[in-house]
Design a protein around this motif. Structure first.
Motif, PDB file in Angstrom:
ATOM      1  N   TRP A  39       7.158  16.829   1.825  1.00 40.46           N
ATOM      2  CA  TRP A  39       5.760  16.769   1.380  1.00 40.46           C
ATOM      3  C   TRP A  39       4.876  16.177   2.473  1.00 40.46           C
ATOM      4  N   ALA A  40       5.317  15.089   3.071  1.00 40.31           N
ATOM      5  CA  ALA A  40       4.526  14.447   4.121  1.00 40.31           C
ATOM      6  C   ALA A  40       4.367  15.359   5.323  1.00 40.31           C
ATOM      7  N   GLN A  41       5.417  16.099   5.685  1.00 39.22           N
ATOM      8  CA  GLN A  41       5.346  16.985   6.840  1.00 39.22           C
ATOM      9  C   GLN A  41       4.376  18.139   6.609  1.00 39.22           C
ATOM     10  N   LEU A  42       4.161  18.504   5.348  1.00 40.42           N
ATOM     11  CA  LEU A  42       3.255  19.609   5.034  1.00 40.42           C
ATOM     12  C   LEU A  42       1.865  19.148   4.589  1.00 40.42           C
ATOM     13  N   MET A  43       1.803  17.997   3.942  1.00 39.81           N
ATOM     14  CA  MET A  43       0.547  17.562   3.327  1.00 39.81           C
ATOM     15  C   MET A  43      -0.118  16.405   4.061  1.00 39.81           C
ATOM     16  N   GLY A  44       0.520  15.867   5.102  1.00 40.40           N
ATOM     17  CA  GLY A  44      -0.123  14.850   5.923  1.00 40.40           C
ATOM     18  C   GLY A  44       0.101  13.428   5.474  1.00 40.40           C
ATOM     19  N   ARG A  45       0.695  13.236   4.305  1.00 38.91           N
ATOM     20  CA  ARG A  45       0.954  11.886   3.787  1.00 38.91           C
ATOM     21  C   ARG A  45       2.018  11.991   2.714  1.00 38.91           C
ATOM     22  N   GLY A  46       2.948  11.054   2.690  1.00 37.35           N
ATOM     23  CA  GLY A  46       3.981  11.079   1.676  1.00 37.35           C
ATOM     24  C   GLY A  46       3.448  10.702   0.311  1.00 37.35           C
ATOM     25  N   LEU A  47       4.063  11.241  -0.741  1.00 34.87           N
ATOM     26  CA  LEU A  47       3.750  10.772  -2.086  1.00 34.87           C
ATOM     27  C   LEU A  47       4.085   9.290  -2.183  1.00 34.87           C
ATOM     28  N   ILE A  48       5.174   8.888  -1.511  1.00 34.09           N
ATOM     29  CA  ILE A  48       5.438   7.484  -1.220  1.00 34.09           C
ATOM     30  C   ILE A  48       5.191   7.318   0.265  1.00 34.09           C
ATOM     31  N   ASP A  49       4.326   6.398   0.607  1.00 28.30           N
ATOM     32  CA  ASP A  49       3.935   6.218   2.004  1.00 28.30           C
ATOM     33  C   ASP A  49       3.999   4.736   2.364  1.00 28.30           C
ATOM     34  N   PRO A  50       4.689   4.402   3.470  1.00 30.03           N
ATOM     35  CA  PRO A  50       5.426   5.252   4.400  1.00 30.03           C
ATOM     36  C   PRO A  50       6.644   5.909   3.738  1.00 30.03           C
ATOM     37  N   VAL A  51       7.092   7.008   4.336  1.00 28.43           N
ATOM     38  CA  VAL A  51       8.156   7.785   3.716  1.00 28.43           C
ATOM     39  C   VAL A  51       9.516   7.097   3.772  1.00 28.43           C
ATOM     40  N   ASP A  52       9.673   6.109   4.643  1.00 24.71           N
ATOM     41  CA  ASP A  52      10.951   5.405   4.735  1.00 24.71           C
ATOM     42  C   ASP A  52      10.907   4.055   4.029  1.00 24.71           C
ATOM     43  N   ASP A  53      10.008   3.923   3.046  1.00 22.17           N
ATOM     44  CA  ASP A  53       9.869   2.643   2.355  1.00 22.17           C
ATOM     45  C   ASP A  53       9.816   2.868   0.850  1.00 22.17           C
ATOM     46  N   ILE A  54      10.851   3.548   0.341  1.00 22.66           N
ATOM     47  CA  ILE A  54      10.941   3.803  -1.096  1.00 22.66           C
ATOM     48  C   ILE A  54      11.457   2.548  -1.792  1.00 22.66           C
ATOM     49  N   ARG A  55      10.659   2.025  -2.689  1.00 25.26           N
ATOM     50  CA  ARG A  55      11.030   0.839  -3.468  1.00 25.26           C
ATOM     51  C   ARG A  55      10.105   0.730  -4.665  1.00 25.26           C
ATOM     52  N   ALA A  56      10.505  -0.076  -5.638  1.00 21.48           N
ATOM     53  CA  ALA A  56       9.726  -0.205  -6.863  1.00 21.48           C
ATOM     54  C   ALA A  56       8.333  -0.750  -6.598  1.00 21.48           C
ATOM     55  N   THR A  57       8.195  -1.579  -5.581  1.00 23.61           N
ATOM     56  CA  THR A  57       6.907  -2.199  -5.285  1.00 23.61           C
ATOM     57  C   THR A  57       6.070  -1.373  -4.315  1.00 23.61           C
ATOM     58  N   ASN A  58       6.505  -0.158  -4.019  1.00 24.99           N
ATOM     59  CA  ASN A  58       5.699   0.779  -3.238  1.00 24.99           C
ATOM     60  C   ASN A  58       5.726   2.118  -3.964  1.00 24.99           C
ATOM     61  N   PRO A  59       5.115   2.186  -5.139  1.00 23.34           N
ATOM     62  CA  PRO A  59       5.262   3.378  -5.984  1.00 23.34           C
ATOM     63  C   PRO A  59       4.562   4.598  -5.409  1.00 23.34           C
ATOM     64  N   ALA A  60       4.977   5.752  -5.905  1.00 22.27           N
ATOM     65  CA  ALA A  60       4.381   7.016  -5.487  1.00 22.27           C
ATOM     66  C   ALA A  60       2.955   7.138  -6.017  1.00 22.27           C
ATOM     67  N   SER A  61       2.119   7.831  -5.254  1.00 20.80           N
ATOM     68  CA  SER A  61       0.761   8.102  -5.726  1.00 20.80           C
ATOM     69  C   SER A  61       0.793   9.029  -6.933  1.00 20.80           C
ATOM     70  N   HIS A  62       1.817   9.900  -6.993  1.00 18.83           N
ATOM     71  CA  HIS A  62       1.991  10.845  -8.094  1.00 18.83           C
ATOM     72  C   HIS A  62       3.477  10.817  -8.493  1.00 18.83           C
ATOM     73  N   PRO A  63       3.915   9.804  -9.225  1.00 18.51           N
ATOM     74  CA  PRO A  63       5.349   9.640  -9.505  1.00 18.51           C
ATOM     75  C   PRO A  63       5.957  10.802 -10.266  1.00 18.51           C
ATOM     76  N   GLU A  64       5.215  11.388 -11.211  1.00 17.75           N
ATOM     77  CA  GLU A  64       5.773  12.514 -11.967  1.00 17.75           C
ATOM     78  C   GLU A  64       5.993  13.723 -11.062  1.00 17.75           C
ATOM     79  N   LEU A  65       5.088  13.935 -10.123  1.00 13.87           N
ATOM     80  CA  LEU A  65       5.236  15.046  -9.184  1.00 13.87           C
ATOM     81  C   LEU A  65       6.455  14.830  -8.299  1.00 13.87           C
ATOM     82  N   LEU A  66       6.631  13.621  -7.795  1.00 11.22           N
ATOM     83  CA  LEU A  66       7.785  13.344  -6.949  1.00 11.22           C
ATOM     84  C   LEU A  66       9.089  13.598  -7.708  1.00 11.22           C
TER      85      LEU A  66
END
Length: 739
Positions: free
Chosen positions: A494-521
């Motif tokens: 998603w980030a490579q195509l849309m310019g920003r990860g749904l979770i951003d930064p893309v290598d920082d997935i954690r509960a305290t860095n939620p997705a902008s669109h969690p259902e989409l992810l």
């Protein structure tokens, strides 16, 4: 035994009884008439709530003022020793609890570098005093099993609105407790959200979405608060495509835009879309003849057919292999040219065959053999030591920053030092030269214990004796039930195509860095798994969405949006892509090392000597390059790009495209259109036509009164003018970005 010795023993016994006489039996739940205070679940949270064990205070790696606590109370056994036993127990005064150094420092009745944490009338003071009075023991009466934070998300109506936080803890003894007062609440931007600890109310002062982090013991929760960005309700922002509903992607993007009252930009025209998708899927601009044919095509499904065709090209496999070579850090410095070449070619083959990502990941983690022959082996040859390999594996395959658990337990996630060094211990048992194979020797030292770390699958379990750690980790990380694997992969796509990860930064997935669109992810992750973890299915889905197809041109209402995809996000291109574009558009190849190396995207040696790639800011693969920079690098690099030989020599080349176009096209305005189509993949706009008309007019001589129109002074003046036009287009940000 002498009388003196007997007397000494008696005094010691009396002192011991006085010191612990008020303590409860270890298994008890009360001390006298008072409930027993549990150190782990009551005292430690108070220390966290008031910042005593934060990284800026006693939770720092070296502590503060000779007093060291584990970061956020992650190791309560060590904290109890530090508080109740170090310095011969002088931090707690069991005879006169109010005189305990622990309490006097916190209330600043004696000098305290951290200032007053609470006063002697507070519930925190009363609890600590009661715990000391009960003997200052670590009773371990219960263990936290669940934590419920209400609300988890709240969409408020306007700035100034607020919500009340309630935190309920459940324990393994069946009890539950409102622990809101002992829960730490924090916001990175206090000007956006204020926190009233007297009432535990959160008040939002700015429009948009904000996070408040709630922490109790080792649990952290993100509370999402939002206020609509716009003041007016908006209709559905996704245009219906030929009477059909929007894609899976658009349902969730549309929903968020409506919630935030954020209007979307219109769909990109065919020229803008064609340039975007060609660059995204092949790293090249659309050939002008194919561009014109696409624009002229009136078929309703032409965009989808174009996407399908580009996904099947060799250029797609080569370009996406470059993207992931940067991400994986394929570096000929550590892998040697032969290993780098084998690894890169294996990636090209993987993308060309649309090999399932779980199969590739399994191969990379479990491979053995010659890295010069088997490309997948080189994943295990990467990284400077087993700890770096553990970080690489979790970053790439889980989107997790495990390195944050190297020196202490991760402050914002579930990962512990045991997880970090346990995974490193798995990779320590490898011979990682040209030939990779399992070794019976190799260990890493756990910094906390000073002993060899126990091999461990992060967050899960220690390995049993004789178990193949690489296989166990590989099976765990690629298992469909693993919550990280599919989400990390689709988030990167998603980030490579849309310019920003749904979770951003893309290598920082954690509960305290939620997705902008969690259902989409989550929906994309399910689609990815259902399609056997193949990249093309997800890429196709995203590229066919209305969200991907929007123009990058903003409206006054969405100009500030950089998160919710109300418009397409412009982004930089890799140095290799820009180099190839310059070569393609000018018609003068750029050579790399040998005459055979003319395509920078397909280079397998990232350290090949190239001033061009250095000027354009190529990825230094000793550090991960998740996305290319928007600019061209340092000031010296920019100046070299603008004024150096890279462009000027190609514009002046007798065999270049500019020379050919000058000879074949006598109409000045058609020549300008040719330059625009080859560089920006579109004709000039009406305002640009007016601008260039004036520029041509001022650069030419007035024709004689008997002739119509105007003429150039000579061929060289015409060449110089159009060389300047060409140079201006090639150095523009529009040319060097995808938009």
């Amino acid at each position: 035994m002498s009388r003196m010795c007997c007397l000494s023993m008696l005094l010691i016994m009396i002192a011991g009884q006085a010191r612990f006489g008020r303590a409860a039996d270890d298994a008890g739940a009360t001390v006298g008439s008072q409930p027993a205070i549990d150190f782990d679940t009551q005292i430690v949270p108070v220390l966290t709530r008031f910042g005593c064990n934060a990284g800026a205070c006693h939770g720092a790696a070296i502590g503060r003022g000779g007093f060291s606590l584990s970061l956020f109370g992650s190791r309560p056994a060590d904290d109890h020793i530090a508080i109740a036993q170090e310095l011969e127990g002088r931090r707690v005064n069991l005879h006169t609890p109010s005189q305990s150094v622990l309490l006097r420092k916190a209330t600043e009745s004696i000098e305290h570098g951290g200032g007053e944490r609470f006063d002697d009338s507070s519930p925190a003071y009363a609890m600590l005093k009661q715990w000391v009075a009960q003997g200052g023991k670590r009773l371990q009466l219960r263990r936290l099993t669940e934590l419920h934070v209400t609300p988890s998300n709240a969409l408020l109506q306007d700035v100034g609105d607020s919500v009340t936080v309630v935190v309920i803890a459940r324990f393994d003894d069946g009890s539950q407790q409102d622990v809101t007062s002992m829960t730490s609440l924090s916001c990175d931007d206090p000007e956006s959200v204020s926190i009233d600890r007297a009432s535990n109310r959160l008040t939002v002062h700015r429009r948009g979405e904000h996070l408040v982090i709630a922490r109790y013991l080792n649990r952290v929760h993100a509370i999402g608060l939002g206020v609509p960005l716009g003041s007016n309700e908006i209709d559905s922002v996704t245009e219906s495509a030929d009477g059909n509903e929007g894609t899976l992607v658009d349902r969730f993007i549309d929903q968020k835009l409506q919630q935030l009252r954020l209007p979307a930009s219109p769909q990109a025209d065919d020229h803008e879309f064609a340039r975007r998708v060609w660059l995204d899927l092949t790293g090249h601009l659309p050939p002008v003849a194919q561009l014109d044919a696409f624009v002229a095509d009136r078929s309703k499904d032409k965009r989808g057919r174009l996407i399908d065709r580009l996904l099947e090209t060799d250029q797609f496999a080569a370009y996406w292999a470059l993207k992931w070579a940067n991400l994986l850090g394929i570096d000929s410095k550590s892998l040697q040219r032969e290993g780098s070449k084998a690894y890169h070619e294996w990636l090209v083959e993987s993308f060309g065959q649309d090999r399932p990502w779980n199969e590739s990941a399994l191969a990379m983690l479990t491979a053995s053999g010659d890295g010069y022959v088997d490309g997948s082996v080189n994943f295990l040859r990467s990284g400077n030591g087993p700890d770096a390999l553990a970080e690489l594996a979790t970053r790439v395959m889980m989107g997790v920053r495990l390195r944050c658990a190297n020196c202490h337990d991760h402050p914002l996630d579930r990962w512990t030092q045991d997880d970090y060094h346990g995974l490193a211990a798995i990779f320590a048992k490898l011979d990682r030269g040209r030939f990779v194979q399992t070794s019976q020797r190799g260990e890493v030292t756990h910094p906390l214990t000073g002993q060899p770390a126990t091999a461990r699958i992060p967050g899960t379990r220690d390995l049993v004796s004789g178990e193949d750690g690489r296989v166990a980790f590989a099976r765990w990380v690629t298992d469909p039930s693993n919550e990280y694997f599919a989400r990390a992969a689709v988030n990167r796509i998603w980030a490579q195509l849309m310019g920003r990860g749904l979770i951003d930064p893309v290598d920082d997935i954690r509960a305290t860095n939620p997705a902008s669109h969690p259902e989409l992810l989550d929906a994309l992750a399910r689609q990815f798994a259902e399609n056997r973890f193949r990249f093309r299915a997800v890429i196709r889905l995203i590229c066919n969405s209305q969200a991907y197809g929007r123009t990058s041109q903003t409206t006054p209402e969405n100009v500030a949006d950089s998160v919710y995809y109300s418009h397409f996000i412009s982004r930089g291109l890799e140095a290799e892509v820009v180099a190839d574009l310059i070569g393609d558009v000018t018609g003068v190849d750029i050579q790399y090392g040998t005459e055979e190396s003319r395509d920078a995207i397909r280079l397998t040696d990232n350290r090949i000597m190239s001033e061009t790639l250095d000027v354009l800011g190529r990825c230094d693969r000793e550090a991960a390059c998740e996305s290319p920079p928007l600019g061209s690098g340092s000031l010296s690099q920019v100046l070299h790009f603008l004024n150096g030989d890279l462009l000027n020599r190609r514009l002046d080349a007798s065999q270049g495209n500019l020379t050919r176009w000058l000879q074949s096209e006598t109409d000045d305005f058609k020549l300008i259109e040719t330059l625009y189509k080859h560089t920006l993949s579109r004709p000039p706009t009406e305002s640009e036509r007016v601008f260039w008309s004036r520029q041509v007019e001022s650069a030419t001589e007035a024709a004689s009164t008997t002739e119509a129109g105007s003429r150039w002074r000579d061929a060289e003046s015409r060449r110089a003018f159009f060389a300047d036009v060409f140079w201006g287009l090639l150095t523009s940000e529009t040319f060097r970005t995808n938009h």
